[in-house]
Design an enzyme around this catalytic site. Structure first.
Site, PDB file in Angstrom:
ATOM      1  N   ASP A 227      38.442 -37.106  33.026  1.00  0.00           N
ATOM      2  CA  ASP A 227      38.563 -38.507  33.040  1.00  0.00           C
ATOM      3  C   ASP A 227      37.797 -39.090  31.542  1.00  0.00           C
ATOM      4  O   ASP A 227      38.349 -40.012  30.997  1.00  0.00           O
ATOM      5  CB  ASP A 227      37.824 -39.322  34.022  1.00  0.00           C
ATOM      6  N   LYS A 238      36.353 -36.039  38.123  1.00  0.00           N
ATOM      7  CA  LYS A 238      36.288 -36.050  39.662  1.00  0.00           C
ATOM      8  C   LYS A 238      35.110 -35.643  40.230  1.00  0.00           C
ATOM      9  O   LYS A 238      34.776 -34.254  39.971  1.00  0.00           O
ATOM     10  CB  LYS A 238      37.631 -35.657  40.285  1.00  0.00           C
TER      11      LYS A 238
END
Length: 335
Positions: A227, A238
């Site tokens: 991310d 995650k």
């Protein structure tokens, strides 16, 4: 045939249509968002995930431009700024939303017509993301074995599909092992489904099995999206990625983290806000209660993997050692 998740957000005359990933693949339903506020709510409620929020934000900003139609230019531009802040605040850890908003605002500032500029900016942002994902997939595929097993965690959307496509073009034979990715089961429902849709040999494991499959030599590489990657090489992804990376390090399995570019606005991990979702989400699975009321739930949605557990960070410009990410930006102003 392109996987459905690769085109999971559409701009229509009546709003932004978003594939509801909460029920996918058992149901293939679309949520219509008529306003930018409804787009923000859909992102926050996990209707769309992974790279889906990026595209939703692009076209949500177009809705904001439509809503500002007829206002004086300065007032309309201020409304777009507020819409952008609303979208970015929905999922603060991933910086894709910030880039989506910036792409649309750049289009607006380059055009006399607000709505036309917003649409041009959104379409440019869409093309750019797909082009960079294609390059990222090619660079990643080059690092994978000619015949081997890849363990992945959560969903990488275009990153993963472009990697598979590139690997096939290179004649590589890859098998994938997917973690289920609690509590939303993105790995079970999204990753495994799309790999299966692409005809890839796919095995599903529970989140607790990653170390076991690496310990037996059944996995050749750990590959995840990121991310965000900080300039000092921390990989934010995650929750669960950290545990897999530590296990990979222990069993000499290389860990490759995919990101289009490291984030110059995040020099260190301390510069990345970690989203905490409601703990009650941990006590439910697909809308059904799976835990007792006697326990509280805790849900940090992301974790941070230190660079010592990262073999390489793969970008749209190639692979870098986690401590060498400054080289990505040498000589230009690429973001």
């Amino acid at each position: 045939m392109e996987p459905l998740l690769a085109r999971s957000v559409r701009l229509e005359d009546d709003g932004v249509h978003v594939l509801d990933r909460r029920n996918f693949p058992f149901e293939k339903t679309w949520v219509r968002c008529a306003t930018v506020a409804e787009v923000a709510k859909a992102i926050e409620d996990m209707v769309t995930q992974s790279s889906g929020p990026y595209f939703a934000a692009l076209y949500g900003m177009v809705l904001a431009a439509r809503e500002a139609r007829g206002l004086p230019r300065d007032e309309a531009r201020a409304r777009l700024d507020r819409a952008g802040r609303l979208l970015v605040a929905t999922r603060p850890t991933n910086n894709h939303l910030r880039k989506a908003v910036a792409a649309v605002l750049a289009g607006v500032d380059a055009h006399d017509d607000l709505e036309a500029g917003a649409l041009a900016g959104a379409e440019a942002g869409d093309r750019r993301y797909r082009d960079r994902s294609r390059r990222l997939g090619t660079h990643t595929a080059e690092l994978l074995p000619d015949d081997g097993a890849v363990l992945t965690h959560c969903w990488a959307d275009l990153y993963l599909t472009e990697t598979v496509t590139a690997a096939r073009a290179m004649g590589k034979r890859l098998r994938f092992v997917c973690t289920e990715t609690r509590p939303y089961l993105q790995g079970a429902r999204l990753t495994a489904e799309t790999l299966g849709e692409m005809g890839v040999d796919t095995t599903l494991i529970t989140d607790g099995m990653g170390a076991a499959v690496m310990s037996t030599g059944d996995v050749d590489v750990l590959l995840t999206a990121a991310d965000r990657v900080t300039m000092d090489g921390h990989v934010v992804n995650k929750v669960g990625t950290l545990g897999l990376a530590v296990a990979a390090h222990a069993f000499d399995v290389p860990f490759l983290a995919m990101v289009q570019a490291p984030d110059r606005l995040a020099p260190t991990a301390a510069d990345v806000p970690i989203e905490h979702r409601p703990g009650d989400e941990v006590r439910h699975t697909l809308g059904r209660r799976t835990a007792t009321d006697r326990a509280r739930g805790l849900y940090p949605a992301f974790d941070v993997t230190p660079p010592r557990f990262v073999t390489q960070v793969v970008t749209d410009r190639g692979a870098y050692a986690p401590h060498g990410l400054a080289d990505y930006y040498v000589g230009d102003v690429h973001d």
